[in-house]
Design an enzyme around this catalytic site. Structure first.
Site, PDB file in Angstrom:
ATOM      1  NE  ARG A 141      83.193 132.007   3.505  1.00  0.00           N
ATOM      2  CZ  ARG A 141      82.677 131.519   4.622  1.00  0.00           C
ATOM      3  NH1 ARG A 141      81.366 131.370   4.729  1.00  0.00           N
ATOM      4  NH2 ARG A 141      83.448 131.167   5.626  1.00  0.00           N
ATOM      5  CE  LYS A 177      83.916 131.902  24.551  1.00  0.00           C
ATOM      6  NZ  LYS A 177      82.546 131.369  24.470  1.00  0.00           N
ATOM      7  N   GLY A 187      85.821 127.145  10.619  1.00  0.00           N
ATOM      8  CA  GLY A 187      85.522 125.944  11.393  1.00  0.00           C
ATOM      9  C   GLY A 187      86.075 124.681  10.767  1.00  0.00           C
TER      10      GLY A 187
END
Length: 399
Positions: free
Chosen positions: A35, A196, A372
């Site tokens: 990053r 999930k 995200g």
């Protein structure tokens, strides 16, 4: 919105919101500086223009000041990467920080302390944002990974900055996402894995509007397998979403989207390297066992689905790849996608880790820095960080 290359930053004070949320070991050594390296083009461009560069980031989720969440180790690594001393400032707002800003010379680089040491950051507090922008000529957002957060340093700051623009990393993230979803070369194949289904259901629904093929792997496939009437043993499954899984498969059929699920799986008596495991079809999962990975026939099936792909978007592993015994499915998918003749775009997080583990980083067209944020784009959402830049541009275009 404006981009960095469109803005005059020569000898200006430039505040760059970056994402230096890097992993540290117990001795506070950086274990992966991807990053940091990702924003070097933006930083170096500003230095080429003799700008005064102020860098700001968060690290982790501290509840107030925490020496274990200090960005000080990042300043040392960045100094080595840009071959220039990066002055670490042990705060991010206040009179002492302002004095340091005022003393800056063209070509100086400051790294401010963790923004999340102040609750105002996550609360999108305007007063906190105003203090961050004191003495700043140009604000650059180059932190795609927090673009989905309406935090002060990516959202409220645009109310106080004289000029706002996106950095090179944020520009590339937007460009590649547009290439993959809005104007893709077809067939467009999406591969969605992970644990999930609840966290990716909205993305799956939105993807059916865009893709030609949808491949589902990881533990989230268990819910679809159970929705088809098969047993999944003691595997992770979301029983509350069985109807949604059926509806999603039905919608794919109606839209003509080719929908792929595992046909065989690796099952184990526990999620452990030493566990007994074997290959079985999805129809024959033992009652007391856990689905831990996709099987060899599924690897072949998914690879065949990729053969004519022109664009591939991937988010989420095929199994519990962090455990060596169950990593083959994910690593095989990495190799197959890497060697496809497609534009290959990967959402960060675990998928990024798997690609590095497989040593195939250089074969992918683009690896996103945001898990995200990437997922929210797949859901069809507008990111607050991008919206703020667009709103600033609209306001000042009409002014």
């Amino acid at each position: 919105m404006k981009y960095l290359q469109d803005v005059d930053i020569r000898e200006k004070t430039v505040f760059i919101r970056v994402d230096f949320n890097v992993p540290l070991d117990r001795n506070r050594n950086i274990t992966d500086d991807t990053r940091i390296r990702a924003v070097l083009p933006t930083i170096n461009h500003c230095l080429d223009e003799h700008a005064r560069v102020i860098l700001a980031s968060h690290l982790g989720r501290p509840k107030g000041p925490d020496p274990n969440k200090s960005l000080e180790p990042v300043s040392r690594r960045l100094s080595r990467l840009i071959h220039k001393t990066v002055e670490f400032v042990p705060d991010c707002i206040g009179p002492e920080v302002q004095k340091i800003k005022q003393k800056m010379q063209p070509g100086d680089v400051l790294l401010l302390e963790n923004l999340r040491f102040y609750p105002g950051e996550e609360k999108n507090d305007q007063d906190f944002a105003r203090q961050l922008m004191e003495g700043v000529d140009v604000y650059i957002n180059d932190a795609f990974a927090v673009g989905h957060r309406a935090h002060a340093s990516v959202h409220a700051v645009t109310l106080f900055a004289p000029i706002c623009a996106a950095g090179f990393l944020l520009r590339d993230e937007i460009l590649y996402f547009h290439k993959s979803m809005e104007d893709p070369a077809r067939p467009l194949v999406a591969i969605i894995g992970g644990a999930k289904i609840s966290s990716k259901l909205t993305a799956l629904i939105n993807l059916l509007k865009h893709v030609d093929k949808l491949i589902i792997g990881g533990a989230m496939a268990n819910t679809f397998i159970k929705a088809m009437g098969y047993q999944v043993g003691k595997s992770l499954v979301d029983d509350s979403l069985l109807d949604e899984a059926k509806e999603l498969m039905s919608t794919a059929l109606q839209k003509g989207v080719k929908f792929y699920l595992p046909v065989d799986v690796i099952v184990a008596d526990s999620l452990d390297n030493r566990a007994e495991n074997r290959v079985t079809t999805i129809q024959e999962v033992p009652a007391d066992w856990i689905i831990a990975d996709i099987g060899p026939a599924s690897i072949t099936l998914f690879n065949e689905a990729l053969q004519d792909a022109r664009t591939v978007v991937w988010n989420g592993p095929m199994g519990a790849f962090e455990i060596e015994a169950f990593s083959r499915g994910t690593l095989a998918m990495v190799h197959n996608v890497a060697n496809s003749f497609a534009l290959t775009i990967v959402g960060g997080g675990d998928t990024d880790v798997a690609i590095h583990k497989a040593g195939e980083v250089n074969k992918f067209s683009y690896i996103s820095t945001g898990g995200g944020a990437f997922l929210e784009l797949l859901e069809g959402k507008k990111l607050p960080g991008i919206l703020a830049l667009e709103e600033w541009h609209k306001k000042h275009q009409s002014a």
